[in-house]
Design an enzyme around this catalytic site. Structure first.
Site, PDB file in Angstrom:
ATOM      1  N   GLY A   1       0.822  -1.195   0.000  1.00  0.00           N
ATOM      2  CA  GLY A   1       0.000   0.000   0.000  1.00  0.00           C
ATOM      3  C   GLY A   1       0.860   1.250   0.000  1.00  0.00           C
ATOM      4  N   SER A   2       0.338   2.325  -0.574  1.00  0.00           N
ATOM      5  CA  SER A   2       1.038   3.610  -0.496  1.00  0.00           C
ATOM      6  C   SER A   2       0.823   4.220   0.886  1.00  0.00           C
ATOM      7  CB  SER A   2       0.517   4.552  -1.580  1.00  0.00           C
ATOM      8  OG  SER A   2       0.900   4.071  -2.840  1.00  0.00           O
TER       9      SER A   2
ATOM     10  N   HIS B   1       3.469   4.835   2.888  1.00  0.00           N
ATOM     11  CA  HIS B   1       4.634   4.479   3.709  1.00  0.00           C
ATOM     12  C   HIS B   1       5.912   5.101   3.163  1.00  0.00           C
ATOM     13  CE1 HIS B   1       1.898   1.658   5.422  1.00  0.00           C
ATOM     14  NE2 HIS B   1       1.833   0.934   4.327  1.00  0.00           N
TER      15      HIS B   1
ATOM     16  N   ASP C   1      -1.133  -8.408   0.969  1.00  0.00           N
ATOM     17  CA  ASP C   1       0.133  -8.386   0.229  1.00  0.00           C
ATOM     18  C   ASP C   1       0.533  -9.792  -0.184  1.00  0.00           C
ATOM     19  OD1 ASP C   1       0.077  -5.945   2.100  1.00  0.00           O
ATOM     20  OD2 ASP C   1       1.656  -5.439   0.676  1.00  0.00           O
TER      21      ASP C   1
ATOM     22  N   HIS D   1      -0.092   0.808   9.200  1.00  0.00           N
ATOM     23  CA  HIS D   1      -1.255   1.082   8.362  1.00  0.00           C
ATOM     24  C   HIS D   1      -2.304   1.879   9.110  1.00  0.00           C
ATOM     25  CE1 HIS D   1       0.564  -2.342   6.297  1.00  0.00           C
ATOM     26  NE2 HIS D   1       0.129  -1.758   5.232  1.00  0.00           N
TER      27      HIS D   1
END
Ligand SMILES: Nc1ncnc2c1ncn2[C@@H]1O[C@H](COP(=O)(O)OP(=O)(O)O)[C@@H](O)[C@H]1O
Ligand SMILES: Nc1ncnc2c1ncn2[C@@H]1O[C@H](COP(=O)(O)OP(=O)(O)O)[C@@H](O)[C@H]1O
Ligand SMILES: [Mg+2]
Ligand SMILES: [Mg+2]
Ligand SMILES: [Mg+2]
Ligand SMILES: [Mg+2]
Lengths: 215, 335, 335, 215
Positions: free
Chosen positions: B56-57, B59, B112, B221
Site C-alpha cells: 500500500g502507499s 509508507h 500483500d 497502516h
C-alpha cells in the site's frame, strides 16, 4: 424458476449501488479494527465492473458474469478483500459452469464453491472473525433450503439472512485472521467489515432474485 | 469536513504523487502507469536477480524511494494502505527480469501475500523464476499462532538494502533469497504512535487518542496498536520498544547490531535522534555493539507521529552488504 | 496539558537530541557540549575555508544534518527556535578555522544576525578572518523596507551545499562568500502551513487554524504567516507559492532552475511529490527548464504540516557545485 | 539617597522572580506575533545570572552588577532579546562607571545609555513596535524627573510607569522590526513582548528602589 443472465447482471449493478451506499459504513468498521480501507476497496472494485457489463457478449451466462466480477475485483481491489472476493467469484463461476439458468441447488453449490475458495486462499476457520463467518452460515442455510426443494430466490434469501446474522455474530469475537487479529482482545466488540460486506452482497443477490421472481 | 492535505482528488493521490516522484528522480527511476509501477531506470539488467517489492502507499519513501542501484529494481505502489493487485506486480516482475530470476520482498499482510502470490503464479506461467521472501519483524504481534502472523515493518528496509546489494554483486536468486531470509530472521521491530493518521479517502483519523495517550505496538497502516498507555518520558518509551525486541531475540554481550530508529512520518528528527541516543546507551549498557545505524523517516504511516525501533543482529557479510554503494531517492551512499 | 512529544525534559531536548545525532553519525561529525556545537569529524582542515552555520533548533536536519564533506564544517544549534548565543558560534568558528578564513552562513533574523555579528567580532579579535553571508530568500515578506527584511528560509540549504562544494574544491574565502551570495541572490522561496507546531517549552500550538484554513507565507519558526485562506486543492496551493516567486525573480523561457520542494516536517512525502509534480508542470509550461531537483524535509518547523517551494536560478558553475560529492547526515551523494 | 550595590543585586533577584512569574505571559505574547520563545529566553537568562551574584567580589559596584547581567544575558539568552538586552545592560554598566551609589541623574543617564545601545544594535525607531517603545518614554520620563531634582527611586518609578504605558501603547502598532514585522498589518492588536518585558524589568527596579528607600 431459475435465475438467468438478467439476474446476474442486475445483481452486479445492485451490488455496486449497495457497496457505494455503505462505503463509509464499511470504512468505519475497518477503521475500528483494521486500516479503514475496506469500503473504499470494494467500491473501487464494483465501480470498475459496471462499465464492463456493457461489453458482455450476447449469449453470456451467469457464470460469465461471475467470472467478469472475479477478474475485475482481482485487478482493482487489492488488499485482502481483492484476492479473497476474487477467488470467491471465480470459484462460483466455475461451479456455475455454462448454465443459462440457476435453480436452488445450483445456487447452493455456487455459494459453497465460493466459500471454499476463500477458505483455501485465506485459511480462516469459522470463528476467526472474517468474512467466513458470514459465508459459512449462508452456505449451510442455502444447502438446507435447496435440499428442502426451495427455489433459487428462496435459497438466496435464506443465505442472505444467515449471512446477516453471521456478520452480527462476529461482533463479540476476537479476530484470529486478517489485520484485526493484531488487535488481540481489543478486536472484540466490533463487527468484521468483510463479513458485513458479504452480507450486503448476498442480500443484494436475494433482493434482485426476489424482484426477478416478481414477488 | 475537508481533509487537510496537500492533495487534489483523494482518488488521484497515488497516481499524481508517483508521477511527481518519477519526474523528480528521472535519473534513477522510470514510472509506468498502466498498470502503475516504478522501475529502475536501467532495468532490466541482464544476468542480475531482479528485486521487486510493493504494498500500500502511504509508507513513503518505502518502496519507490528504495528503487535504484544496489537496492530494489522495482516498486509497486497500491492505493493508500492497500496492497497492490497482481497486475502491476506482474508487470513490474516482467520489467525487471534480467534472466536470473526475480525476488519478491513482501511484507506479511494477508493482502500483500495473496496478491504477490497470484502475481508470482502468473509470472511463473510466463517462464520467470520467482521467489518470495515474506518479512515479519514486528514483535508487537504476540501469539502469532493465533493471528495472521507477525507484520512486516521497518525491518523490510534492511532486507531490501542488504538483499539489493547481494543482487548487485551478482548473487544468484537462491543466494539473494537466502540473505533476505537471514536479514528478516535477525531483525526485530516495535513501534508506537502519538497521533493517528488520516487516509485521504477515509477523511477521518485512523483512531483517536486522548491528549495524554499513546498506542504501543502500532503497525504501519494506521491500525490501532496492541495497548494504550499514558504518555511517558522518551527514555521510558524507548525501553517499551527495546525490551520486547531484546526479549524476543536476545543478544549475548559483544554481539553486534544495526540500530534503526524510524519515524512514522510526522515526528521531527529532533525527537528521533533523542530516542536514538537513549537506545544506543541502553544497548551499550548491555554490552551490545551498535555496528551500524539508521535514523529517519524510512517507512511511515502518512503524517502519523511516532517511531519504531528495529534491531538487526548483524554479521560481517551483512555489514559488507549494508556498506555497499546504494543510489536511490531515499538511501544513498558510495556513489 | 502534557506536550505530546518523544522527549524527556523540554529544557534538555536540544542537548539530548544533538548527543544522539553525534552518536548516530560519529563517522561524519563530532559533537562538543560546552558550549554546544557540531563539527565535521576531520575539522579543522588546513587551508580550506571553514563554513559555519547555525540558528534555532527545530529545523532539523538543518543545520547539523549538513555538516560533513562538501558542505558545512560546523553547525551551532540554539534552543528551539532561538538563535544561538555568540559563545558556541565563536567556539565553532575556532574549531573549523584551517587558516583560510571562516564563512558564517546566517539566516536573516534579528537574533541570528546579532549573535553571529558578536561572534564574528570576537573571532576577528582572535585573528580569524570571518565573512558572513545573510540569506534572505523568503518572498512572503513584502515591503522589506518596512520590516526586518526578508527571512532566510529553504534557500539556505542550497547556499550551504553550493558554497560548501566551492570551499571543498579550494576556493578562497572571497570566492566562497561570492558564490554563497550569488546563490542567495538567485534563490526565492515561499511556504505555507496546514497545521502549527508546538515548541516543547511553550506547550501550545504556535497558532491555531480552523479545520479548513491554511497559512500562506509561513516562516520556519512557527510564526504566523502573512495571510490565512481556505483550504484549496494542491495544484492551487502550488500556484500560490510559485506565482509570487516568479513575480519576484522572473525567468525568461529557456532559463534553468533548481526546483526544491521542502516539507515543514509533518507533511508526508506523498504530498510533497504530488506538489513537486505540479510545480514541475507549471515550470515546463513557462519554458523553464528544471535542471536539478530536491524534494524532502530539509528545513522544517518541528512537526508542522506544510511545505515551501524554492526556485534557484542556476548556472553551469552552480550546477557543477551542486553535483559535487557531499557526505552529510541528510544530504549525500558522490561518496 | 542614592542606589547602591544592594539595590543592584536585589534588582537582579527581583527581575529573575518577575520574569519567571511572567514567563508564560511573555511566551503567549510572543506566540501571537512572534515565535513564542521570549519568556523562555528571558527566564533562561535571568536564572543563569542568579548563581553568579554570589560570586561578586566584595567592593563590587552597581556597574559591576550590570556588567555581569550583560555578559550572562549575551551568553545564555540568544535570539534577538539576548544581544539587545545584553547591549542595554552593557552600555548601562559603562554609564554607571565605578560609582558606588547612583543618584537620580545617574539613573537617567544609565537608562539613556542603555536605550541608545539597543537602538545602535537593533536600528529600531520609536513606533516600530519593539522594546524601544517602552524604553524611549522611560528614558524621557527619567530625564524629566532627574532634571526636576527627583531622587533615584522617583526617577525609576517615573521610568517604569512610562515604560508600562509605552508597552500598552504598542498594541495598536504595526511592527516594522523584529519577527512581528513579517506579520504586517496582522501584528496590530497585540502587545510587543519585548516592550512588556522591558516594563517588567523597570518596574522591578523601581519597586526595589522604593523598598530600599524604606517607602
Ligand atoms: N485470511 C482471511 N480469510 C478470510 N477473510 C479474511 C482474511 N483476512 C482478511 N479477511 C477479510 O478481509 C476483510 C478486510 O478487507 P480489506 O480491508 O479490504 O483488506 P485489508 O485487510 O488488506 O485492508 C476483513 O474484514 C476480513 O473479513
Ligand atoms: N531591531 C530591534 N530593535 C529593538 N528591539 C527588537 C528588535 N527586534 C526585536 N526586538 C525585540 O525583541 C523581542 C523579541 O525577543 P525574542 O522573542 O526573545 O527574540 P526572537 O525574536 O529572536 O525570538 C521583540 O518583542 C522586540 O521587543
Ligand atoms: Mg482494510
Ligand atoms: Mg488495507
Ligand atoms: Mg526566537
Ligand atoms: Mg521570540
Amino acid at each position: 424458476m431459475g435465475l438467468d443472465i438478467t439476474w446476474a447482471v442486475d445483481w452486479v449493478r445492485r451490488s455496486a449501488d449497495v457497496i457505494a451506499e455503505h462505503r463509509v459504513e464499511l470504512i468505519t468498521l475497518d477503521r475500528e479494527i483494521g486500516d479503514g480501507d475496506h469500503g473504499e476497496n470494494m467500491d473501487r472494485g464494483f465501480q470498475a465492473v459496471l462499465p464492463k457489463l456493457d461489453d458482455l457478449p450476447a449469449g453470456s451466462t451467469p457464470g460469465d458474469v461471475l467470472k467478469l466480477v472475479a477478474t475485475t475485483l482481482i485487478s482493482t481491489v487489492g488488499g485482502a478483500a481483492g484476492p479473497l472476493y476474487g477467488t470467491a467469484y471465480l470459484k462460483g463461476a466455475v461451479a456455475a459452469g455454462g448454465a443459462v439458468s440457476l435453480d436452488g441447488p445450483a445456487i447452493a453449490t455456487i455459494l459453497e464453491a465460493a466459500r471454499d475458495g476463500v477458505v483455501t486462499r485465506g485459511k480462516a476457520e469459522p470463528g476467526d472473525k472474517t468474512m467466513i463467518d458470514a459465508w459459512t452460515p449462508a452456505v449451510d442455510a442455502a444447502a438446507q433450503q435447496a435440499a428442502a426443494g426451495a427455489g433459487a430466490a428462496a435459497v438466496l434469501d435464506a443465505a442472505a439472512a444467515a449471512a446477516e446474522a453471521g456478520a452480527v455474530a462476529t461482533e463479540p469475537l476476537v479476530a484470529r485472521k486478517g489485520r484485526a487479529s493484531y488487535l488481540g482482545e481489543r478486536s472484540a466488540g466490533h463487527r468484521d467489515p468483510g463479513a458485513q460486506s458479504s452480507a450486503l452482497l448476498l442480500r443484494a443477490a436475494a433482493d434482485v432474485a426476489q424482484a426477478a421472481a416478481g414477488v | 469536513m475537508p481533509v487537510k492535505k496537500i492533495i487534489n482528488d483523494p482518488k488521484r493521490v497515488v497516481d499524481e504523487s508517483v508521477a511527481g516522484f518519477g519526474r523528480a528522480h528521472a535519473d534513477i527511476v522510470r514510472v509506468e502507469f498502466d498498470p502503475i509501477h516504478v522501475v529502475r531506470a536501467d532495468a532490466p539488467i541482464a544476468g542480475k536477480v531482479g528485486l521487486v517489492s510493493g504494498g500500500g502507499s502511504g509508507h513513503e519513501p518505502l518502496h519507490a524511494g528504495f528503487v535504484g542501484f544496489g537496492m530494489l529494481d522495482a516498486a509497486v505502489p497500491g492505493a493508500v494502505f492497500t496492497s497492490p493487485t497482481p497486475d502491476p506486480i506482474l508487470a513490474a516482475t516482467k520489467a525487471v527480469d534480467g534472466g536470473a530470476g526475480v525476488l519478491h520482498i513482501v511484507k506479511n499482510y494477508t493482502g500483500d501475500v495473496l496478491n504477490f502470490e497470484t502475481a508470482a503464479d502468473l509470472a511463473a506461467a510466463d517462464g520467470i523464476e520467482v521467489r518470495a521472501v515474506v518479512t515479519n519483524d514486528d514483535v508487537a504481534v504476540k501469539d502469532s499462532l493465533y493471528t495472521a502472523g507477525r507484520r512486516g515493518v521497518a525491518g523490510t528496509v534492511l532486507v531490501e538494502k542488504i538483499a539489493g546489494a547481494a543482487a548487485e554483486r551478482g548473487d544468484s536468486l537462491d543466494e539473494v533469497a537466502a540473505i533476505a531470509e537471514r536479514v528478516n530472521a535477525n531483525a526485530r521491530s516495535m513501534g508506537l504512535a502519538l497521533t493517528p493518521c488520516i487516509v485521504p479517502h477515509a477523511g477521518e483519523p485512523s483512531f483517536t487518542l486522548a491528549e495524554d495517550e499513546i498506542e504501543i505496538g502500532i503497525g504501519i497502516h494506521g491500525e490501532p496498536g496492541r495497548e494504550r498507555v499514558k504518555l511517558e518520558p522518551a527514555d521510558r518509551l524507548v525501553e517499551r520498544l527495546l525490551d520486547p525486541i531484546l526479549e524476543d531475540l536476545p543478544y549475548a554481550s559483544g554481539e553486534r547490531t544495526l540500530l534503526f530508529v524510524n519515524g512514522m512520518g510526522g515526528t521531527p528528527l529532533v525527537e528521533l535522534y533523542l530516542a536514538y541516543g537513549h537506545a544506543a546507551s541502553l544497548l551499550a549498557d548491555r554490552g551490545i555493539e551498535v555496528a551500524r545505524s539508521l535514523v529517519g523517516n524510512y517507512i511511515t504511516s502518512l503524517e502519523m507521529q511516532g517511531m519504531s525501533i528495529t534491531l538487526l543482529k548483524i554479521d560481517d557479510e551483512m555489514i559488507e552488504l549494508w556498506d555497499a554503494p546504494v543510489q536511490t531517492a531515499a538511501l544513498r551512499w558510495g556513489r
